[in-house]
Write a protein that holds these residues in place. Structure first.
Motif, PDB file in Angstrom:
ATOM      1  N   ASP A  67       0.796  -1.236   0.000  1.00 28.17           N
ATOM      2  CA  ASP A  67       0.000   0.000   0.000  1.00 28.17           C
ATOM      3  C   ASP A  67       0.827   1.285   0.000  1.00 28.17           C
ATOM      4  O   ASP A  67       0.277   2.363   0.223  1.00 28.17           O
ATOM      5  CB  ASP A  67      -0.974   0.039   1.182  1.00 28.17           C
ATOM      6  CG  ASP A  67      -2.045  -1.043   1.106  1.00 28.17           C
ATOM      7  OD1 ASP A  67      -2.433  -1.402  -0.029  1.00 28.17           O
ATOM      8  OD2 ASP A  67      -2.485  -1.508   2.170  1.00 28.17           O
ATOM      9  N   LYS A  70      -0.218   3.887  -2.677  1.00 29.12           N
ATOM     10  CA  LYS A  70      -1.515   4.460  -2.291  1.00 29.12           C
ATOM     11  C   LYS A  70      -1.330   5.498  -1.174  1.00 29.12           C
ATOM     12  O   LYS A  70      -1.894   6.584  -1.225  1.00 29.12           O
ATOM     13  CB  LYS A  70      -2.451   3.346  -1.842  1.00 29.12           C
ATOM     14  CG  LYS A  70      -3.832   3.806  -1.473  1.00 29.12           C
ATOM     15  CD  LYS A  70      -4.698   2.612  -1.082  1.00 29.12           C
ATOM     16  CE  LYS A  70      -6.072   3.039  -0.642  1.00 29.12           C
ATOM     17  NZ  LYS A  70      -6.884   1.885  -0.244  1.00 29.12           N
ATOM     18  N   ARG A  71      -0.514   5.161  -0.159  1.00 30.61           N
ATOM     19  CA  ARG A  71      -0.280   6.095   0.952  1.00 30.61           C
ATOM     20  C   ARG A  71       0.417   7.366   0.463  1.00 30.61           C
ATOM     21  O   ARG A  71       0.099   8.470   0.906  1.00 30.61           O
ATOM     22  CB  ARG A  71       0.541   5.425   2.059  1.00 30.61           C
ATOM     23  CG  ARG A  71      -0.220   4.365   2.837  1.00 30.61           C
ATOM     24  CD  ARG A  71       0.503   3.932   4.109  1.00 30.61           C
ATOM     25  NE  ARG A  71       1.921   3.723   3.996  1.00 30.61           N
ATOM     26  CZ  ARG A  71       2.505   2.559   3.706  1.00 30.61           C
ATOM     27  NH1 ARG A  71       1.765   1.483   3.460  1.00 30.61           N
ATOM     28  NH2 ARG A  71       3.820   2.461   3.659  1.00 30.61           N
ATOM     29  N   VAL A  73       0.291   8.696  -2.558  1.00 36.18           N
ATOM     30  CA  VAL A  73      -0.688   9.492  -3.320  1.00 36.18           C
ATOM     31  C   VAL A  73      -1.633  10.210  -2.365  1.00 36.18           C
ATOM     32  O   VAL A  73      -1.924  11.397  -2.536  1.00 36.18           O
ATOM     33  CB  VAL A  73      -1.466   8.608  -4.318  1.00 36.18           C
ATOM     34  CG1 VAL A  73      -2.667   9.347  -4.891  1.00 36.18           C
ATOM     35  CG2 VAL A  73      -0.549   8.141  -5.440  1.00 36.18           C
ATOM     36  N   GLN A  74      -2.100   9.512  -1.319  1.00 29.98           N
ATOM     37  CA  GLN A  74      -2.987  10.147  -0.341  1.00 29.98           C
ATOM     38  C   GLN A  74      -2.287  11.294   0.378  1.00 29.98           C
ATOM     39  O   GLN A  74      -2.880  12.349   0.609  1.00 29.98           O
ATOM     40  CB  GLN A  74      -3.491   9.116   0.666  1.00 29.98           C
ATOM     41  CG  GLN A  74      -4.511   8.167   0.084  1.00 29.98           C
ATOM     42  CD  GLN A  74      -4.886   7.045   1.042  1.00 29.98           C
ATOM     43  OE1 GLN A  74      -4.147   6.710   1.966  1.00 29.98           O
ATOM     44  NE2 GLN A  74      -6.040   6.435   0.808  1.00 29.98           N
ATOM     45  N   GLU A  75      -1.029  11.102   0.734  1.00 30.27           N
ATOM     46  CA  GLU A  75      -0.253  12.163   1.396  1.00 30.27           C
ATOM     47  C   GLU A  75      -0.139  13.376   0.475  1.00 30.27           C
ATOM     48  O   GLU A  75      -0.333  14.509   0.891  1.00 30.27           O
ATOM     49  CB  GLU A  75       1.139  11.639   1.773  1.00 30.27           C
ATOM     50  CG  GLU A  75       2.009  12.625   2.508  1.00 30.27           C
ATOM     51  CD  GLU A  75       1.622  12.804   3.970  1.00 30.27           C
ATOM     52  OE1 GLU A  75       1.956  13.871   4.513  1.00 30.27           O
ATOM     53  OE2 GLU A  75       1.002  11.912   4.560  1.00 30.27           O
ATOM     54  N   HIS A  77      -2.131  14.173  -2.096  1.00 26.42           N
ATOM     55  CA  HIS A  77      -3.450  14.784  -2.284  1.00 26.42           C
ATOM     56  C   HIS A  77      -3.878  15.543  -1.036  1.00 26.42           C
ATOM     57  O   HIS A  77      -4.581  16.550  -1.140  1.00 26.42           O
ATOM     58  CB  HIS A  77      -4.486  13.731  -2.666  1.00 26.42           C
ATOM     59  CG  HIS A  77      -4.398  13.324  -4.096  1.00 26.42           C
ATOM     60  ND1 HIS A  77      -5.411  13.504  -4.994  1.00 26.42           N
ATOM     61  CD2 HIS A  77      -3.386  12.757  -4.792  1.00 26.42           C
ATOM     62  CE1 HIS A  77      -5.037  13.068  -6.179  1.00 26.42           C
ATOM     63  NE2 HIS A  77      -3.803  12.597  -6.078  1.00 26.42           N
ATOM     64  N   GLY A  78      -3.452  15.073   0.138  1.00 24.08           N
ATOM     65  CA  GLY A  78      -3.753  15.772   1.385  1.00 24.08           C
ATOM     66  C   GLY A  78      -3.045  17.115   1.496  1.00 24.08           C
ATOM     67  O   GLY A  78      -3.400  17.945   2.323  1.00 24.08           O
ATOM     68  N   HIS A  80      -2.514  19.055  -1.429  1.00 22.30           N
ATOM     69  CA  HIS A  80      -2.635  19.529  -2.805  1.00 22.30           C
ATOM     70  C   HIS A  80      -2.342  21.020  -2.952  1.00 22.30           C
ATOM     71  O   HIS A  80      -1.946  21.482  -4.012  1.00 22.30           O
ATOM     72  CB  HIS A  80      -4.009  19.205  -3.387  1.00 22.30           C
ATOM     73  CG  HIS A  80      -5.132  19.869  -2.653  1.00 22.30           C
ATOM     74  ND1 HIS A  80      -5.265  21.212  -2.517  1.00 22.30           N
ATOM     75  CD2 HIS A  80      -6.177  19.338  -1.984  1.00 22.30           C
ATOM     76  CE1 HIS A  80      -6.328  21.511  -1.815  1.00 22.30           C
ATOM     77  NE2 HIS A  80      -6.905  20.381  -1.465  1.00 22.30           N
ATOM     78  N   THR A 114       6.538  12.292   4.087  1.00 26.86           N
ATOM     79  CA  THR A 114       6.704  11.436   2.908  1.00 26.86           C
ATOM     80  C   THR A 114       7.941  10.562   3.052  1.00 26.86           C
ATOM     81  O   THR A 114       7.895   9.347   2.845  1.00 26.86           O
ATOM     82  CB  THR A 114       6.804  12.302   1.634  1.00 26.86           C
ATOM     83  OG1 THR A 114       5.609  13.078   1.509  1.00 26.86           O
ATOM     84  CG2 THR A 114       6.984  11.447   0.400  1.00 26.86           C
ATOM     85  N   GLU A 117       7.751   7.517   5.470  1.00 30.79           N
ATOM     86  CA  GLU A 117       6.891   6.371   5.165  1.00 30.79           C
ATOM     87  C   GLU A 117       7.715   5.090   5.075  1.00 30.79           C
ATOM     88  O   GLU A 117       8.796   5.087   4.479  1.00 30.79           O
ATOM     89  CB  GLU A 117       6.156   6.575   3.832  1.00 30.79           C
ATOM     90  CG  GLU A 117       4.978   7.491   3.895  1.00 30.79           C
ATOM     91  CD  GLU A 117       3.755   6.861   4.538  1.00 30.79           C
ATOM     92  OE1 GLU A 117       3.686   5.623   4.677  1.00 30.79           O
ATOM     93  OE2 GLU A 117       2.861   7.634   4.903  1.00 30.79           O
TER      94      GLU A 117
END
Length: 146
Positions: A67, A70-71, A73-75, A77-78, A80, A114, A117
């Motif tokens: 994952d 995915k994590r 990308v979420q970071e 987008h969070g 943006h 980031t 992670e």
């Protein structure tokens, strides 16, 4: 001086040994101390920066890590609001580069999360201060010519 025990992967140890030999270090301890000092100096320099900046975040990660993509990308987008551009370059199976902007504190916070992670093997943020006056002049200049 204190003795510590650390675990280092075979590939990284081979790189350290090759660098030590190429640079003429007498042993692993000497090069690891120098690398640690360099990292600490860089970290101190990065945290000293404040104010508006443009920054490039470069990190290498394991695409197969559970994952992780995915994590990441979420970071991203969070945060943006920091996104100036996103560039995904597969130089090999693992290299990815992101560009961000904002205040140095915001960018540093985003980069730290980031890079921390699990599965991100290497990360570095390069900050270029833009300064309040320069941004204001640039917006004014853009309106004149836009």
């Amino acid at each position: 001086m204190q003795r510590v025990t650390i675990t280092i992967g075979d590939d990284l140890l081979a790189e350290i040994d090759a660098a030590a030999q190429a640079r003429g270090y007498q042993n692993r301890s000497e090069i690891i101390r120098d690398l640690a000092r360099t990292g600490l100096q860089q970290t101190a320099g990065d945290t000293a920066r404040t104010g508006p900046c443009v920054a490039g975040l470069v990190y290498v990660y394991d695409h197969a890590a559970r994952d992780l993509s995915k994590r990441l990308v979420q970071e991203f987008h969070g945060h943006h609001d920091l996104a100036l551009a996103t560039l995904h370059v597969d130089l090999d199976d693992d290299n990815c580069m992101e560009m961000t902007r904002g205040s140095a504190d915001e960018v540093k916070h985003f980069a730290d999360h980031t890079i921390a992670e699990r599965g991100v093997r290497y990360g570095r943020v390069v900050m270029i201060p833009t300064g309040e006056g320069k941004q204001a002049r640039s917006r004014k200049h853009a309106r004149k010519h836009g």
